[in-house]
Design an enzyme around this catalytic site. Structure first.
Site, PDB file in Angstrom:
ATOM      1  N   HIS A 215       0.834  -1.202   0.000  1.00  0.00           N
ATOM      2  CA  HIS A 215       0.000   0.000   0.000  1.00  0.00           C
ATOM      3  C   HIS A 215       0.871   1.255   0.000  1.00  0.00           C
ATOM      4  CE1 HIS A 215      -2.956  -2.959   1.480  1.00  0.00           C
ATOM      5  NE2 HIS A 215      -3.843  -2.167   0.917  1.00  0.00           N
ATOM      6  N   ASP A 288      -4.492  -5.494  -8.338  1.00  0.00           N
ATOM      7  CA  ASP A 288      -4.689  -4.871  -7.036  1.00  0.00           C
ATOM      8  C   ASP A 288      -4.856  -3.379  -7.294  1.00  0.00           C
ATOM      9  OD1 ASP A 288      -4.957  -4.576  -4.314  1.00  0.00           O
ATOM     10  OD2 ASP A 288      -3.076  -5.563  -3.805  1.00  0.00           O
TER      11      ASP A 288
END
Length: 570
Positions: A215, A288
């Protein structure tokens, strides 16, 4: 389907590649907060207008914590889903939406909260060792998602967590053993299908041996080809054998397959060569989120979606600057950088999944039924039964457990306002007089002193920890949070009172708390996990969970507790 593709415009085809987030709880209602979010991202006010503008293939739901605030209660979610589907079917070429979310189970990654059923997370299921439990858990999650119009779940996590320092996977993984992970991933794929939703195995080619959270940065997996085959790929192979609908990419570098250092999401050798070629997978590949640091740190908004698509991805999730991303892909097709045949191949996979899930025949859901399915009594009962199978008694050196039901004064302390309160209430229901002193994730000295003072006034202490073994990878020393939690437990042990330590997240905490004679691992802090912990403490159930990971010694000299360890009362 081919006829539909032939009659779609280039813009409509490109729209199918994108999965967008929308702000708001209703498809057509203009509210200040939702309109501000949609205007900032897309230049329109409502979720329906987003669908009308981009004609996306998918929408992903989030909670208010991220901003979109899509999920409040079953009726509202079902109504939002129906409104979005109505907007999609109102286009020139009506194509229903894949509506997705991340509902992994457990207490870390989930979007639907109560009244939705909180099933135990992956590592808890790994401790339980039961494919039947894993399948039923997924079936319940899938049935509740399907009831509110969510037809694709970004689960199960198929990563094999072989690195105790992994900052992003941890208990989201079933464990460190590839066969165990493969068996339970396959069971979950079946369960999601039984529940009525598409399953998504993630994160390919494996995110279980990283020390960077994708992230925020770009991790590198250093596995050789042999390690990749032995460790990372078996769960994905198992998912493919079970007919998994979708596989999600990982923003990780894997030089043993792609020496260029491109993230897997943008790597043709990984997505087309390995996944499509070697694993013979022809289902949907979804990225993702492209707004994660693992993608944005390397690829600008006009490059990331094009490179991911060229690598082999079919759907592009949360591409930053949607106008820029959409135009970049459109231009790449127009210039021939992406062939029209390649575009049609991806659109065909997307539409095929929608046909397979019955969305062209019935895209809408019954909001009345949603209220009866979500949090149904049998779902809640099954969640508790499955949770009861997962609690692991790692250490019981003093023979303290199980506790008799004799009345006593119990201090419940440690991490988590809701966790300590819920645990205190559960212990109180066993006829104990309970005091709760929550100390926070990084307890200050004053909070530790308060807990110690309370311990001295009680007969027994139950203390919860959360990642109390985490280490700063640059210094090799415990993080501030871990050091403070370790100090709390040490101070409580020094009171001479009996202390039960409950590791409420990653089970590795005991590696830094070896002085504690009594330690249980719950792998999560759902209400069901806390109830199961309490039942185990009082001997209402005999702990049957076994460690799905090895607990290493803090000094790195080997295993403190091996994979498969677990005590019971019989």
């Amino acid at each position: 389907m081919d006829r539909l593709i032939r009659h779609m415009t280039l813009e409509e085809k490109v729209g199918q590649l994108f999965v967008l987030e929308v702000y708001g709880q209703d498809a057509n209602t203009v509210t200040p907060a939702a309109a501000a979010g949609n205007q900032r991202l897309y230049g329109v006010d409502t979720p329906a207008q987003v669908v009308d503008k981009y004609k996306p293939g998918g929408i992903i739901y989030y909670t208010a914590a991220r901003g979109p605030d899509n999920v409040q209660n079953p009726r509202q979610i079902a109504t939002l889903s129906n409104g979005l589907q109505a907007a999609a079917l109102g286009q020139r070429k009506p194509v229903p939406l894949l509506i997705s979310t991340d509902q992994e189970g457990g207490a870390l990654v989930f979007r639907l909260s109560a009244p939705a059923t909180a099933m135990p997370g992956n590592m808890a299921l790994g401790a339980g060792r039961s494919p039947a439990d894993a399948r039923r858990s997924a079936e319940v999650i899938g049935a509740e998602l399907a009831a509110v119009g969510i037809n694709q779940n970004y689960a199960p996590v198929a990563d094999v967590n072989v690195n105790p320092a992994n900052p992003v996977i941890g208990v989201r993984s079933i464990g460190e053993n590839p066969k165990l992970v493969a068996d339970l991933v396959a069971a979950q794929v079946d369960g999601y299908h039984d529940g009525g939703v598409a399953a998504v195995a993630k994160h390919f080619p494996g995110h279980g041996d990283t020390t960077v959270d994708s992230h925020f940065g770009l991790p590198e997996v250093t596995h050789t080809r042999a390690q990749l085959k032995a460790i990372d790929l078996p769960p994905f192979r198992a998912a493919i054998r079970e007919g998994v609908d979708t596989i999600m990419t990982a923003h990780v570098v894997l030089r043993s397959v792609d020496p260029s250092g491109a993230p897997a999401t943008m790597s043709k050798p990984i997505l087309t060569g390995l996944l499509r070629g070697e694993l013979d997978y022809d289902g949907l590949i979804v990225t993702d989120a492209l707004d994660m640091g693992g993608a944005t740190s390397t690829y600008p908004p006009d490059v990331a979606p094009v490179e991911a698509f060229k690598a082999g991805a079919d759907q592009l999730v949360l591409a930053p600057q949607t106008d820029v991303a959409f135009q970049a892909v459109l231009d790449a097709v127009r210039t021939g950088e992406i062939s029209k045949r390649r575009l049609d191949d991806s659109v065909r996979r997307i539409l095929s999944l929608k046909y397979k899930r019955g969305l062209f025949a019935q895209p809408f859901v019954d909001a009345d039924r949603a209220e009866t399915v979500v949090g149904a009594a049998d779902h809640l009962a099954d969640a508790q039964t499955i949770s009861d199978h997962t609690t692991t008694l790692v250490k019981n050196d003093a023979g303290l457990l199980p506790l008799p039901r004799d009345p006593r004064n119990v201090l419940v302390t440690g991490w988590g306002v809701t966790t300590t309160r819920t645990l205190g209430e559960a212990i109180g229901r066993r006829g104990q007089a309970v005091t709760v002193v929550e100390t926070g994730l990084t307890p200050a000295l004053a909070r530790i002193d308060a807990a110690v003072a309370a311990a001295m006034a009680n007969d027994l202490v139950v203390v919860s920890t959360n990642n109390a073994a985490s280490v700063d990878l640059t210094t090799g020393l415990p993080t501030a949070s871990a050091a403070a939690q370790q100090a709390l437990v040490t101070a409580l042990l020094a009171t001479g009172k009996p202390v039960v330590v409950a590791g409420m997240r990653n089970p590795y905490d005991i590696s830094r708390l070896t002085a504690a004679p009594t330690y249980l691992a719950t792998y999560g802090y759902t209400a069901g996990s806390i109830e199961a912990l309490t039942r185990a403490i009082f001997g209402e159930i005999s702990p049957r969970g076994r460690l799905p990971v090895t607990i290493p010694r803090a000094d790195g000299t080997g295993a403190l507790y091996p994979f498969g360890h677990g005590l019971s009362y019989s």
